[in-house]
Write a protein that holds these residues in place. Structure first.
Motif, mmCIF file in Angstrom:
data_model
loop_
_atom_site.group_PDB
_atom_site.id
_atom_site.type_symbol
_atom_site.label_atom_id
_atom_site.label_comp_id
_atom_site.label_asym_id
_atom_site.label_seq_id
_atom_site.Cartn_x
_atom_site.Cartn_y
_atom_site.Cartn_z
ATOM 1 N N ASN A 1 -0.273 -20.007 76.455
ATOM 2 C CA ASN A 1 -0.727 -21.372 76.526
ATOM 3 C C ASN A 1 -2.198 -21.333 76.803
ATOM 4 N N GLN A 2 -3.069 -20.611 75.993
ATOM 5 C CA GLN A 2 -4.362 -20.842 76.311
ATOM 6 C C GLN A 2 -4.936 -22.372 76.222
ATOM 7 N N THR A 3 -4.663 -23.114 74.895
ATOM 8 C CA THR A 3 -5.363 -24.311 74.613
ATOM 9 C C THR A 3 -4.502 -25.111 75.794
ATOM 10 N N ALA A 4 -3.380 -25.156 76.015
ATOM 11 C CA ALA A 4 -2.606 -26.203 77.027
ATOM 12 C C ALA A 4 -3.499 -25.837 78.131
ATOM 13 N N GLU B 1 -9.682 -26.198 69.399
ATOM 14 C CA GLU B 1 -10.182 -26.625 70.507
ATOM 15 C C GLU B 1 -9.012 -27.218 71.563
ATOM 16 N N GLN B 2 -8.163 -28.079 70.981
ATOM 17 C CA GLN B 2 -7.048 -28.448 71.899
ATOM 18 C C GLN B 2 -5.592 -28.038 71.593
ATOM 19 N N GLY B 3 -5.466 -27.292 70.506
ATOM 20 C CA GLY B 3 -4.168 -26.760 70.459
ATOM 21 C C GLY B 3 -3.587 -27.541 69.320
ATOM 22 N N TYR B 4 -2.512 -26.912 68.410
ATOM 23 C CA TYR B 4 -2.088 -27.510 67.205
ATOM 24 C C TYR B 4 -1.131 -28.779 67.724
ATOM 25 N N GLU B 5 -0.433 -28.454 68.865
ATOM 26 C CA GLU B 5 0.675 -29.462 69.133
ATOM 27 C C GLU B 5 -0.187 -30.637 69.914
ATOM 28 N N ALA B 6 -1.168 -30.458 70.475
ATOM 29 C CA ALA B 6 -1.782 -31.406 71.438
ATOM 30 C C ALA B 6 -2.801 -32.350 70.447
ATOM 31 N N THR B 7 -2.834 -31.754 69.100
ATOM 32 C CA THR B 7 -3.791 -32.577 68.324
ATOM 33 C C THR B 7 -2.911 -33.373 67.265
ATOM 34 N N SER B 8 -3.413 -34.702 67.387
ATOM 35 C CA SER B 8 -2.505 -35.611 66.303
ATOM 36 C C SER B 8 -3.219 -35.884 65.083
ATOM 37 N N LEU B 9 -2.482 -35.983 64.099
ATOM 38 C CA LEU B 9 -3.217 -36.489 62.766
ATOM 39 C C LEU B 9 -4.126 -37.648 62.786
ATOM 40 N N ARG B 10 -3.489 -38.527 63.575
ATOM 41 C CA ARG B 10 -4.578 -39.680 63.970
ATOM 42 C C ARG B 10 -6.080 -39.217 64.393
ATOM 43 N N GLU B 11 -6.176 -38.008 65.450
ATOM 44 C CA GLU B 11 -7.379 -37.641 65.767
ATOM 45 C C GLU B 11 -8.069 -36.847 64.310
ATOM 46 N N PHE C 1 -6.058 -18.765 65.301
ATOM 47 C CA PHE C 1 -4.450 -18.041 65.482
ATOM 48 C C PHE C 1 -4.566 -17.544 66.906
ATOM 49 N N GLU C 2 -5.680 -17.153 67.594
ATOM 50 C CA GLU C 2 -5.566 -16.533 68.928
ATOM 51 C C GLU C 2 -4.943 -17.752 69.935
ATOM 52 N N GLN C 3 -5.637 -18.784 69.609
ATOM 53 C CA GLN C 3 -5.338 -19.872 70.438
ATOM 54 C C GLN C 3 -4.087 -20.703 70.462
ATOM 55 N N ASN C 4 -3.308 -20.355 69.325
ATOM 56 C CA ASN C 4 -2.097 -21.135 69.249
ATOM 57 C C ASN C 4 -1.041 -20.090 68.941
ATOM 58 N N GLN C 5 -1.008 -19.264 69.720
ATOM 59 C CA GLN C 5 0.309 -18.170 69.480
ATOM 60 C C GLN C 5 1.578 -18.679 69.552
ATOM 61 N N PHE D 1 -7.840 -5.338 69.155
ATOM 62 C CA PHE D 1 -8.297 -6.442 70.107
ATOM 63 C C PHE D 1 -9.779 -6.473 70.327
ATOM 64 N N ALA D 2 -10.492 -5.251 70.149
ATOM 65 C CA ALA D 2 -11.738 -4.966 70.504
ATOM 66 C C ALA D 2 -12.673 -5.961 69.556
ATOM 67 N N VAL D 3 -12.025 -5.948 68.137
ATOM 68 C CA VAL D 3 -12.756 -6.705 67.150
ATOM 69 C C VAL D 3 -12.933 -8.462 67.795
ATOM 70 N N HIS D 4 -11.429 -8.774 68.033
ATOM 71 C CA HIS D 4 -11.378 -10.349 68.410
ATOM 72 C C HIS D 4 -12.133 -10.608 69.652
ATOM 73 N N THR D 5 -11.935 -9.750 70.718
ATOM 74 C CA THR D 5 -12.541 -9.949 71.832
ATOM 75 C C THR D 5 -13.860 -9.964 72.006
ATOM 76 N N SER D 6 -14.670 -9.264 71.077
ATOM 77 C CA SER D 6 -16.129 -9.260 71.022
ATOM 78 C C SER D 6 -16.634 -10.526 70.816
ATOM 79 N N TRP D 7 -15.839 -11.538 70.205
ATOM 80 C CA TRP D 7 -16.205 -12.994 69.964
ATOM 81 C C TRP D 7 -16.383 -13.890 71.116
ATOM 82 N N PHE D 8 -15.544 -13.728 72.212
ATOM 83 C CA PHE D 8 -15.729 -14.309 73.312
ATOM 84 C C PHE D 8 -16.158 -13.540 74.744
ATOM 85 N N ALA D 9 -15.760 -12.357 74.690
ATOM 86 C CA ALA D 9 -15.924 -11.624 76.051
ATOM 87 C C ALA D 9 -17.619 -11.423 75.988
#
Lengths: 189, 189
Positions: free
Chosen positions: A109-112, B22-32, B106-110, B151-159
């Motif tokens: 739940n990273q984003t939440a 940014e906010q998560g799939y569920e937390a983002t409405s189509l209105r936004e 993908f990483e943020q919305n498992q 994961f090393a490839v993915h993690t290099s983006w934010f770590a």
DNA sequence: GTCTATAAAGCGATAGAC
DNA sequence: GTCTATCGCTTTATAGAC
């Protein structure tokens, strides 16, 4: 205080955490949590004043443990021995009691958690922990290896699919890989 | 076909992916999503038949690329050279075009991806990729090191928080660490 | 291809009885 | 401490005008 809660509060925490981890925090309604417990939503609101607060109450204990570890680590000299001790203690907190399910919730739940104060606090502690593990090596390679050492402990929970594997075997292999990564930092700086 | 969409479809995909990350799939409405684009929700439904379908359409291209890599890898002999080539090609797909933002989503919305068919398909491909990288080493250590190499490839983006670091430097350090992990697998099996 | 308007449903949260 | 009932709001999705 005067009357026993009958452990209802704890049952709410356990069930909520389980559903939040399976389906996601936002995708899980309090109606679902209440139904699985066999009570109504209103009963939940007697024990917790909001949905957020259920998460916060669960995460608090975990936060205290990480805090203590970071504080201890920051008083130690930045040596390979310190780093190995840090990752070992971190693994201990990860393989004890209900802590693993708290961290699995965190992973899922990273984003939440971005919009929950408890989540932001845990994120901050993890970065400080990674800094300690990099031990003054500010290079990209040092930062990446330190973060992956931490991830080794988390990843061992789902990446290792060997049938019948025990917790202590997971812990052992996680620390083995983490140690290789920490050694590589020391060897290059 | 007869008339140009004016790239509206692509703009919807880009904005939606950004907010979902940014906010998560569920937390983002189509209105936004609609508001940021300066259109109404109804316009979105002209281009996509559901919220799910916006994600599916974005993920499809990514799926094709990973599919091709897994298929190629599975025809190669399980050698260290093959594994290094796989992770290098994987890094290439991760550092090209819009692919990085797809994988960050993908990483943020498992959890959200668990209930989306496109998400389940990508998860399956990642496990097959990890199996190829373990190269027949079914031991816990082999599985963990193979997964961490990915994961090393993915993690290099934010770590890696080094100021002013370039994409090619991120890619280089990610592959350096991944190679160490793959070498450790080979050395122990 | 985009709009206004609205339907149908579910959400978090609260009031007040018991 | 748990219930029933409900408020106020937002959501995904659709119908039909332009």
């Amino acid at each position: 205080m005067s009357q026993s809660t009958g452990g209802t509060r704890e049952r709410i925490q356990a069930v909520a955490l389980e559903l939040f981890t399976e389906q996601g925090y936002e995708a899980t309604s309090l109606r679902e949590v209440a139904e699985r417990l066999g009570v109504t939503k209103a009963a939940l609101y007697y024990h917790f004043k909001s949905k957020d607060e259920i998460v916060t109450s669960v995460v608090e204990d975990r936060l205290v443990r990480i805090d203590a570890l970071v504080a201890w680590a920051e008083t130690q000299p930045p040596s390979l021995a310190t780093q190995r001790a840090v990752i070992e203690r971190y693994a201990d907190t990860m393989f004890t009691g209900e802590q693993p399910s708290v961290m699995r919730f965190f992973e899922q739940n990273q984003t939440a958690l971005k919009s929950l104060s408890a989540g932001r606090e845990i994120r901050e502690r993890m970065f400080r922990l990674a800094n300690v593990l990099a031990a003054g090596d500010e290079s990209p390679g040092g930062q990446l290896r330190a973060t992956l050492a931490l991830f080794a402990v988390h990843t061992s929970w789902f990446a290792v699919r060997t049938p019948g594997i025990t917790d202590s075997e997971r812990r052992r292999v996680a620390l083995e890989v983490a140690d290789e990564l920490l050694a590589a930092i020391a060897a290059r700086s």
